[in-house]
Design a protein around this motif. Structure first.
Motif, PDB file in Angstrom:
ATOM      1  N   HIS A   1       0.828  -1.211   0.000  1.00 55.46           N
ATOM      2  CA  HIS A   1       0.000   0.000   0.000  1.00 55.46           C
ATOM      3  C   HIS A   1       0.861   1.260   0.000  1.00 55.46           C
ATOM      4  O   HIS A   1       2.020   1.244   0.435  1.00 55.46           O
ATOM      5  CB  HIS A   1      -0.928  -0.014   1.218  1.00 55.46           C
ATOM      6  CG  HIS A   1      -0.177  -0.134   2.510  1.00 55.46           C
ATOM      7  ND1 HIS A   1       0.358  -1.334   2.942  1.00 55.46           N
ATOM      8  CD2 HIS A   1       0.149   0.783   3.441  1.00 55.46           C
ATOM      9  CE1 HIS A   1       0.979  -1.135   4.090  1.00 55.46           C
ATOM     10  NE2 HIS A   1       0.871   0.137   4.410  1.00 55.46           N
ATOM     11  N   LYS A   2       0.291   2.335  -0.473  1.00 55.02           N
ATOM     12  CA  LYS A   2       0.978   3.624  -0.507  1.00 55.02           C
ATOM     13  C   LYS A   2       1.184   4.142   0.917  1.00 55.02           C
ATOM     14  O   LYS A   2       0.283   4.067   1.750  1.00 55.02           O
ATOM     15  CB  LYS A   2       0.162   4.618  -1.325  1.00 55.02           C
ATOM     16  CG  LYS A   2       0.852   5.928  -1.552  1.00 55.02           C
ATOM     17  CD  LYS A   2       0.035   6.802  -2.490  1.00 55.02           C
ATOM     18  CE  LYS A   2       0.691   8.142  -2.643  1.00 55.02           C
ATOM     19  NZ  LYS A   2       1.270   8.381  -3.928  1.00 55.02           N
ATOM     20  N   ILE A   3       2.367   4.673   1.168  1.00 58.90           N
ATOM     21  CA  ILE A   3       2.687   5.228   2.487  1.00 58.90           C
ATOM     22  C   ILE A   3       2.413   6.734   2.448  1.00 58.90           C
ATOM     23  O   ILE A   3       3.080   7.479   1.741  1.00 58.90           O
ATOM     24  CB  ILE A   3       4.161   4.973   2.849  1.00 58.90           C
ATOM     25  CG1 ILE A   3       4.506   3.486   2.773  1.00 58.90           C
ATOM     26  CG2 ILE A   3       4.492   5.565   4.216  1.00 58.90           C
ATOM     27  CD1 ILE A   3       3.747   2.613   3.728  1.00 58.90           C
ATOM     28  N   ARG A   4       1.407   7.149   3.223  1.00 59.26           N
ATOM     29  CA  ARG A   4       1.051   8.569   3.274  1.00 59.26           C
ATOM     30  C   ARG A   4       1.115   9.150   4.667  1.00 59.26           C
ATOM     31  O   ARG A   4       1.251  10.350   4.845  1.00 59.26           O
ATOM     32  CB  ARG A   4      -0.366   8.768   2.725  1.00 59.26           C
ATOM     33  CG  ARG A   4      -0.520   8.380   1.260  1.00 59.26           C
ATOM     34  CD  ARG A   4      -1.959   8.257   0.920  1.00 59.26           C
ATOM     35  NE  ARG A   4      -2.501   7.240   1.834  1.00 59.26           N
ATOM     36  CZ  ARG A   4      -3.699   6.722   1.764  1.00 59.26           C
ATOM     37  NH1 ARG A   4      -4.542   7.130   0.869  1.00 59.26           N
ATOM     38  NH2 ARG A   4      -4.101   5.809   2.608  1.00 59.26           N
TER      39      ARG A   4
ATOM     40  N   ARG B   1      -0.345   5.878  10.044  1.00 58.60           N
ATOM     41  CA  ARG B   1      -1.251   4.719  10.025  1.00 58.60           C
ATOM     42  C   ARG B   1      -0.860   3.754   8.911  1.00 58.60           C
ATOM     43  O   ARG B   1      -0.926   2.535   9.094  1.00 58.60           O
ATOM     44  CB  ARG B   1      -2.700   5.179   9.893  1.00 58.60           C
ATOM     45  CG  ARG B   1      -3.253   5.807  11.173  1.00 58.60           C
ATOM     46  CD  ARG B   1      -4.717   6.195  11.048  1.00 58.60           C
ATOM     47  NE  ARG B   1      -4.944   7.278  10.098  1.00 58.60           N
ATOM     48  CZ  ARG B   1      -4.762   8.566  10.341  1.00 58.60           C
ATOM     49  NH1 ARG B   1      -4.315   8.945  11.525  1.00 58.60           N
ATOM     50  NH2 ARG B   1      -5.019   9.473   9.436  1.00 58.60           N
ATOM     51  N   ASP B   2      -0.443   4.291   7.769  1.00 57.55           N
ATOM     52  CA  ASP B   2       0.007   3.435   6.673  1.00 57.55           C
ATOM     53  C   ASP B   2       1.285   2.690   7.052  1.00 57.55           C
ATOM     54  O   ASP B   2       1.453   1.519   6.716  1.00 57.55           O
ATOM     55  CB  ASP B   2       0.253   4.265   5.403  1.00 57.55           C
ATOM     56  CG  ASP B   2      -1.014   4.910   4.870  1.00 57.55           C
ATOM     57  OD1 ASP B   2      -2.111   4.353   5.083  1.00 57.55           O
ATOM     58  OD2 ASP B   2      -0.904   5.978   4.244  1.00 57.55           O
ATOM     59  N   VAL B   3       2.171   3.363   7.759  1.00 57.52           N
ATOM     60  CA  VAL B   3       3.415   2.731   8.208  1.00 57.52           C
ATOM     61  C   VAL B   3       3.100   1.578   9.155  1.00 57.52           C
ATOM     62  O   VAL B   3       3.713   0.515   9.085  1.00 57.52           O
ATOM     63  CB  VAL B   3       4.339   3.770   8.886  1.00 57.52           C
ATOM     64  CG1 VAL B   3       5.503   3.094   9.599  1.00 57.52           C
ATOM     65  CG2 VAL B   3       4.833   4.781   7.870  1.00 57.52           C
ATOM     66  N   GLN B   4       2.117   1.762  10.021  1.00 56.01           N
ATOM     67  CA  GLN B   4       1.774   0.729  11.002  1.00 56.01           C
ATOM     68  C   GLN B   4       1.202  -0.526  10.357  1.00 56.01           C
ATOM     69  O   GLN B   4       1.196  -1.582  10.973  1.00 56.01           O
ATOM     70  CB  GLN B   4       0.802   1.296  12.035  1.00 56.01           C
ATOM     71  CG  GLN B   4       1.468   2.344  12.911  1.00 56.01           C
ATOM     72  CD  GLN B   4       0.483   3.082  13.800  1.00 56.01           C
ATOM     73  OE1 GLN B   4      -0.696   3.192  13.500  1.00 56.01           O
ATOM     74  NE2 GLN B   4       0.988   3.617  14.892  1.00 56.01           N
ATOM     75  N   LEU B   5       0.757  -0.439   9.110  1.00 54.65           N
ATOM     76  CA  LEU B   5       0.239  -1.602   8.396  1.00 54.65           C
ATOM     77  C   LEU B   5       1.347  -2.421   7.723  1.00 54.65           C
ATOM     78  O   LEU B   5       1.088  -3.490   7.192  1.00 54.65           O
ATOM     79  CB  LEU B   5      -0.779  -1.159   7.336  1.00 54.65           C
ATOM     80  CG  LEU B   5      -2.037  -0.480   7.855  1.00 54.65           C
ATOM     81  CD1 LEU B   5      -2.867   0.053   6.693  1.00 54.65           C
ATOM     82  CD2 LEU B   5      -2.846  -1.446   8.710  1.00 54.65           C
TER      83      LEU B   5
ATOM     84  N   GLY C   1      11.077  -4.943   8.135  1.00 55.32           N
ATOM     85  CA  GLY C   1      11.696  -3.633   8.281  1.00 55.32           C
ATOM     86  C   GLY C   1      12.886  -3.681   9.222  1.00 55.32           C
ATOM     87  O   GLY C   1      13.965  -3.163   8.926  1.00 55.32           O
ATOM     88  N   ARG C   2      12.714  -4.317  10.338  1.00 54.39           N
ATOM     89  CA  ARG C   2      13.786  -4.451  11.324  1.00 54.39           C
ATOM     90  C   ARG C   2      14.951  -5.242  10.728  1.00 54.39           C
ATOM     91  O   ARG C   2      16.114  -4.853  10.858  1.00 54.39           O
ATOM     92  CB  ARG C   2      13.251  -5.145  12.581  1.00 54.39           C
ATOM     93  CG  ARG C   2      14.195  -5.134  13.754  1.00 54.39           C
ATOM     94  CD  ARG C   2      13.563  -5.672  15.032  1.00 54.39           C
ATOM     95  NE  ARG C   2      12.396  -4.878  15.424  1.00 54.39           N
ATOM     96  CZ  ARG C   2      11.126  -5.310  15.384  1.00 54.39           C
ATOM     97  NH1 ARG C   2      10.849  -6.536  14.991  1.00 54.39           N
ATOM     98  NH2 ARG C   2      10.130  -4.531  15.738  1.00 54.39           N
ATOM     99  N   ALA C   3      14.634  -6.341  10.038  1.00 60.34           N
ATOM    100  CA  ALA C   3      15.675  -7.165   9.433  1.00 60.34           C
ATOM    101  C   ALA C   3      16.457  -6.380   8.375  1.00 60.34           C
ATOM    102  O   ALA C   3      17.683  -6.499   8.287  1.00 60.34           O
ATOM    103  CB  ALA C   3      15.057  -8.417   8.807  1.00 60.34           C
ATOM    104  N   PHE C   4      15.756  -5.560   7.607  1.00 57.05           N
ATOM    105  CA  PHE C   4      16.423  -4.779   6.570  1.00 57.05           C
ATOM    106  C   PHE C   4      17.404  -3.783   7.184  1.00 57.05           C
ATOM    107  O   PHE C   4      18.579  -3.734   6.811  1.00 57.05           O
ATOM    108  CB  PHE C   4      15.401  -4.049   5.696  1.00 57.05           C
ATOM    109  CG  PHE C   4      16.032  -3.189   4.641  1.00 57.05           C
ATOM    110  CD1 PHE C   4      16.699  -3.761   3.570  1.00 57.05           C
ATOM    111  CD2 PHE C   4      15.964  -1.809   4.728  1.00 57.05           C
ATOM    112  CE1 PHE C   4      17.292  -2.969   2.593  1.00 57.05           C
ATOM    113  CE2 PHE C   4      16.548  -1.006   3.760  1.00 57.05           C
ATOM    114  CZ  PHE C   4      17.218  -1.585   2.689  1.00 57.05           C
TER     115      PHE C   4
END
Length: 114
Positions: A50-53, A56-60, A66-69
């Motif tokens: 999904h698009k990050i705006r 709330r979008d980040v929390q999805l 993300g942590r591994a990256f």
């Protein structure tokens, strides 16, 4: 004085553009749901389609990927902030940006294996 040099901001912003586009290309090649976002010299990576705006979008997004990256980047010599954002700067060279992209690809391929 360095910031006032002609083309300074265009160069570091171009580095950010290059990193974001490379991350998108790598993710597409790996068929990985990844959003490479940011503006100018700032880049962020979120795992989701999904698009990050907003927050709330980040929390999805997938926090484990993300942590591994970001831990993978740090483990391989690429420092990012604890807020999982990367910044380019005037001390970096084209070779430094290539290294960031190469390490990012390595880490993404490792994540994709699991």
């Amino acid at each position: 004085e360095e910031l006032e040099q002609p083309g300074f901001f265009e160069r570091i912003d171009g580095y950010g553009d290059r990193i974001r586009q490379a991350l998108r290309d790598i993710a597409k090649d790996l068929d990985m749901e990844l959003q490479a976002v940011g503006r100018g010299s700032i880049f962020g990576v979120f795992f989701g389609s999904h698009k990050i705006r907003n927050i709330r979008d980040v929390q999805l997004c997938d926090p484990e990927k993300g942590r591994a990256f970001f831990l993978g980047l740090i483990a391989n010599g690429i420092y990012v902030t604890p807020f999982h954002l990367g910044f380019t700067n005037g001390a970096q060279t084209d070779e430094d940006i290539t290294k960031i992209i190469e390490v990012s690809e390595y880490v993404l391929r490792e994540i994709n294996k699991s």
